[in-house]
Scaffold this motif. Structure first.
Motif, PDB file in Angstrom:
ATOM      1  N   ILE A 153       3.888  40.832 -41.224  1.00  8.80           N
ATOM      2  CA  ILE A 153       4.566  40.997 -39.937  1.00  8.80           C
ATOM      3  C   ILE A 153       4.377  42.410 -39.399  1.00  8.80           C
ATOM      4  CG2 ILE A 153       6.841  41.116 -38.832  1.00  8.80           C
ATOM      5  CD1 ILE A 153       7.710  38.819 -40.672  1.00  8.80           C
ATOM      6  N   VAL A 154       4.680  43.399 -40.218  1.00  6.16           N
ATOM      7  CA  VAL A 154       4.619  44.793 -39.766  1.00  6.16           C
ATOM      8  C   VAL A 154       3.179  45.225 -39.497  1.00  6.16           C
ATOM      9  CG1 VAL A 154       5.035  47.199 -40.457  1.00  6.16           C
ATOM     10  CG2 VAL A 154       6.791  45.444 -40.842  1.00  6.16           C
ATOM     11  N   ARG A 155       2.274  44.856 -40.361  1.00  5.40           N
ATOM     12  CA  ARG A 155       0.875  45.275 -40.170  1.00  5.40           C
ATOM     13  C   ARG A 155       0.249  44.627 -38.932  1.00  5.40           C
ATOM     14  NH1 ARG A 155      -2.204  47.918 -43.986  1.00  5.40           N
ATOM     15  NH2 ARG A 155      -1.183  48.503 -45.948  1.00  5.40           N
ATOM     16  N   LEU A 156       0.540  43.359 -38.677  1.00  2.00           N
ATOM     17  CA  LEU A 156      -0.016  42.715 -37.486  1.00  2.00           C
ATOM     18  C   LEU A 156       0.459  43.402 -36.212  1.00  2.00           C
ATOM     19  CD1 LEU A 156       0.109  38.883 -38.312  1.00  2.00           C
ATOM     20  CD2 LEU A 156      -1.931  40.262 -37.897  1.00  2.00           C
ATOM     21  N   MET A 157       1.713  43.815 -36.187  1.00  2.00           N
ATOM     22  CA  MET A 157       2.238  44.477 -34.994  1.00  2.00           C
ATOM     23  C   MET A 157       1.763  45.913 -34.880  1.00  2.00           C
ATOM     24  SD  MET A 157       6.155  43.123 -34.897  1.00  2.00           S
ATOM     25  CE  MET A 157       6.517  41.424 -34.427  1.00  2.00           C
ATOM     26  N   LEU A 158       1.754  46.614 -35.994  1.00  2.00           N
ATOM     27  CA  LEU A 158       1.480  48.045 -35.968  1.00  2.00           C
ATOM     28  C   LEU A 158      -0.008  48.366 -35.949  1.00  2.00           C
ATOM     29  CD1 LEU A 158       3.015  50.659 -35.865  1.00  2.00           C
ATOM     30  CD2 LEU A 158       3.329  50.551 -38.334  1.00  2.00           C
ATOM     31  N   GLU A 159      -0.826  47.504 -36.548  1.00  2.00           N
ATOM     32  CA  GLU A 159      -2.259  47.780 -36.605  1.00  2.00           C
ATOM     33  C   GLU A 159      -3.088  46.939 -35.637  1.00  2.00           C
ATOM     34  OE1 GLU A 159      -3.944  48.502 -40.625  1.00  2.00           O
ATOM     35  OE2 GLU A 159      -1.947  47.929 -41.344  1.00  2.00           O
ATOM     36  N   VAL A 160      -2.566  45.795 -35.220  1.00  2.00           N
ATOM     37  CA  VAL A 160      -3.330  44.908 -34.337  1.00  2.00           C
ATOM     38  C   VAL A 160      -2.643  44.723 -32.985  1.00  2.00           C
ATOM     39  CG1 VAL A 160      -4.638  42.741 -34.264  1.00  2.00           C
ATOM     40  CG2 VAL A 160      -4.020  43.709 -36.466  1.00  2.00           C
ATOM     41  N   GLY A 161      -1.428  45.264 -32.839  1.00  4.42           N
ATOM     42  CA  GLY A 161      -0.739  45.198 -31.561  1.00  4.42           C
ATOM     43  C   GLY A 161      -0.154  43.853 -31.214  1.00  4.42           C
ATOM     44  N   PHE A 162       0.186  43.049 -32.228  1.00  5.72           N
ATOM     45  CA  PHE A 162       0.745  41.728 -31.973  1.00  5.72           C
ATOM     46  C   PHE A 162       2.142  41.811 -31.364  1.00  5.72           C
ATOM     47  CE2 PHE A 162      -1.364  38.139 -34.567  1.00  5.72           C
ATOM     48  CZ  PHE A 162      -2.619  38.552 -34.146  1.00  5.72           C
ATOM     49  N   ARG A 163       2.452  40.858 -30.484  1.00  3.32           N
ATOM     50  CA  ARG A 163       3.821  40.610 -30.067  1.00  3.32           C
ATOM     51  C   ARG A 163       4.502  39.770 -31.145  1.00  3.32           C
ATOM     52  NH1 ARG A 163       0.719  39.742 -25.360  1.00  3.32           N
ATOM     53  NH2 ARG A 163       1.339  41.029 -23.580  1.00  3.32           N
ATOM     54  N   ALA A 164       5.842  39.722 -31.092  1.00  2.99           N
ATOM     55  CA  ALA A 164       6.567  38.866 -32.034  1.00  2.99           C
ATOM     56  C   ALA A 164       6.129  37.413 -31.859  1.00  2.99           C
ATOM     57  CB  ALA A 164       8.072  38.998 -31.822  1.00  2.99           C
ATOM     58  N   SER A 165       5.888  37.000 -30.616  1.00  2.87           N
ATOM     59  CA  SER A 165       5.453  35.622 -30.363  1.00  2.87           C
ATOM     60  C   SER A 165       4.063  35.359 -30.936  1.00  2.87           C
ATOM     61  CB  SER A 165       5.473  35.322 -28.866  1.00  2.87           C
ATOM     62  OG  SER A 165       4.672  36.244 -28.151  1.00  2.87           O
ATOM     63  N   ASP A 166       3.203  36.387 -30.967  1.00  4.97           N
ATOM     64  CA  ASP A 166       1.881  36.229 -31.584  1.00  4.97           C
ATOM     65  C   ASP A 166       2.028  35.960 -33.083  1.00  4.97           C
ATOM     66  OD1 ASP A 166       0.593  36.767 -29.157  1.00  4.97           O
ATOM     67  OD2 ASP A 166       0.532  38.912 -29.547  1.00  4.97           O
ATOM     68  N   VAL A 167       2.962  36.653 -33.710  1.00  2.75           N
ATOM     69  CA  VAL A 167       3.214  36.442 -35.134  1.00  2.75           C
ATOM     70  C   VAL A 167       3.717  35.021 -35.373  1.00  2.75           C
ATOM     71  CG1 VAL A 167       4.597  37.164 -37.128  1.00  2.75           C
ATOM     72  CG2 VAL A 167       3.668  38.885 -35.556  1.00  2.75           C
ATOM     73  N   ASP A 168       4.635  34.567 -34.511  1.00  2.00           N
ATOM     74  CA  ASP A 168       5.174  33.203 -34.626  1.00  2.00           C
ATOM     75  C   ASP A 168       4.068  32.164 -34.621  1.00  2.00           C
ATOM     76  OD1 ASP A 168       7.625  34.439 -34.430  1.00  2.00           O
ATOM     77  OD2 ASP A 168       8.009  33.814 -32.363  1.00  2.00           O
ATOM     78  N   ARG A 169       3.080  32.370 -33.717  1.00  2.00           N
ATOM     79  CA  ARG A 169       2.074  31.335 -33.461  1.00  2.00           C
ATOM     80  C   ARG A 169       0.828  31.454 -34.330  1.00  2.00           C
ATOM     81  NH1 ARG A 169       3.440  32.415 -27.793  1.00  2.00           N
ATOM     82  NH2 ARG A 169       1.645  33.812 -27.712  1.00  2.00           N
ATOM     83  N   ALA A 170       0.670  32.562 -35.046  1.00  3.62           N
ATOM     84  CA  ALA A 170      -0.557  32.769 -35.825  1.00  3.62           C
ATOM     85  C   ALA A 170      -0.710  31.685 -36.899  1.00  3.62           C
ATOM     86  CB  ALA A 170      -0.526  34.147 -36.471  1.00  3.62           C
ATOM     87  N   ARG A 171      -1.901  31.081 -36.944  1.00  4.97           N
ATOM     88  CA  ARG A 171      -2.132  29.978 -37.858  1.00  4.97           C
ATOM     89  C   ARG A 171      -3.340  30.254 -38.756  1.00  4.97           C
ATOM     90  NH1 ARG A 171       0.706  25.477 -37.019  1.00  4.97           N
ATOM     91  NH2 ARG A 171      -0.817  24.228 -38.177  1.00  4.97           N
ATOM     92  N   ILE A 172      -3.286  29.673 -39.931  1.00  4.66           N
ATOM     93  CA  ILE A 172      -4.359  29.852 -40.915  1.00  4.66           C
ATOM     94  C   ILE A 172      -5.677  29.318 -40.370  1.00  4.66           C
ATOM     95  CG2 ILE A 172      -5.161  29.165 -43.202  1.00  4.66           C
ATOM     96  CD1 ILE A 172      -2.205  29.043 -44.055  1.00  4.66           C
TER      97      ILE A 172
END
Length: 313
Positions: free
Chosen positions: A160-179
């Protein structure tokens, strides 16, 4: 629960005289769906909250939704200033109200409602500095502390933290990210995300982010990357709580958007071109990205020096 049910914000206590509550609810729901069709569910819910707050304000004034005029919107705007809402938030709420009345004037008759006046049409919005972001970002040292604390916490937290801090994800991007959206391209690990408006974008994953994802998903080959203990997608609220909890561990107060803001400012500080940071964040307008450039007022960067040097005068 269906989407239309989730979007019905009108409380029965707000029913104005002469306007059936069911008709008003249907009109508001239709407006949210029509206006927010290309937007995220979080944005549509924000519309519902804003218009409900407006109706509540009118209810306190003893005025029905279609009896309001400009003075009521002006009064609502002033009241929001007293609770320290930002100018950008107030401007957004007023724009939301204006959008609802424009829709009601056009479509209200289909619901047995007569609307002839848009009380927000000529309301002066608070000044918003489009070149400045009020979001509090982290320093480079604080960002490193967040990543270390997240890595030490649990696998899910690290992602969660790395996706937001290193890739600039929104919280909604984290919610929707799929394998299923993970991939590789010429030596780059990638993750394809759905941006605002439904646009699909392939993102490069730094080594630390890719490693954290691999450790989290293990042998799973499908489904959400970040899940609850029962395997369900992570709720937006839980992402927010996770970020806040790790922030408290390292002594900073930060939100998911604060981490995204930090990603942008650190990228610009590190010398990434503005257009590349714009692509990273998925901004349609470069002016939105420019707000994160903390050094843009540094006179050492003045383009006038480059012109003079180029001309040799």
């Amino acid at each position: 629960m269906t989407e239309s049910r989730e979007l019905q914000p009108i409380d029965g206590t707000l029913a104005p005289a002469g306007v059936p509550i069911d008709a008003l609810r249907q009109l508001v729901t239709a407006w949210i769906l029509a206006t927010g069709r290309a937007k995220s569910k979080h944005t549509r819910r924000a519309y519902a909250r804003d218009i409900t707050q407006w109706f509540a304000w009118l209810d306190e004034c003893g005025v029905g939704p279609f009896e309001a005029y400009q003075a009521h919107v002006d009064g609502w705007s002033e009241s929001m200033l007293t609770i320290d809402l930002s100018p950008a938030t107030i401007a957004r709420k007023i724009s939301c109200v204006g959008s609802f009345y424009r829709y009601a004037i056009r479509q209200g008759k289909n619901y047995g409602i007569t609307a002839t006046v848009n009380p927000a049409a000529e309301v002066e919005r608070p000044y918003v500095d489009r070149d400045h972001s009020e979001t509090a970002g982290l320093t480079a040292d604080q960002a490193r502390d967040m990543i270390r604390a997240a890595d030490a916490d649990r696998k899910r937290t690290a992602v969660i933290v790395r996706l937001m801090l290193e890739v600039g994800f929104r919280a909604s991007d984290v919610d929707r990210a799929r394998i299923e959206d993970l991939g590789e391209d010429r030596g780059h690990r990638t993750l394809t995300v759905t941006r605002k408006g439904g646009r699909r974008q392939r993102m490069a994953l730094p080594v630390g982010v890719a490693r954290a994802i691999d450790e989290l998903i293990g042998d799973r080959t499908e489904g959400p990357i970040v899940t609850t203990r029962t395997g369900q997608p992570m709720a937006h609220s839980e992402v927010f709580r996770t970020v806040r909890r790790i922030g408290e561990k390292v002594g900073v107060k930060v939100t998911p958007h604060g981490l995204r803001h930090t990603c942008a400012t650190l990228a610009l500080d590190a010398g990434a071109p503005l257009r590349d940071v714009q692509d990273l964040l998925g901004h349609a307008d470069p002016r939105t990205t420019r707000r994160y450039d903390r050094a843009r007022e540094n006179l050492d960067r003045s383009a006038s020096y480059k012109v003079a040097a180029y001309l040799g005068v």
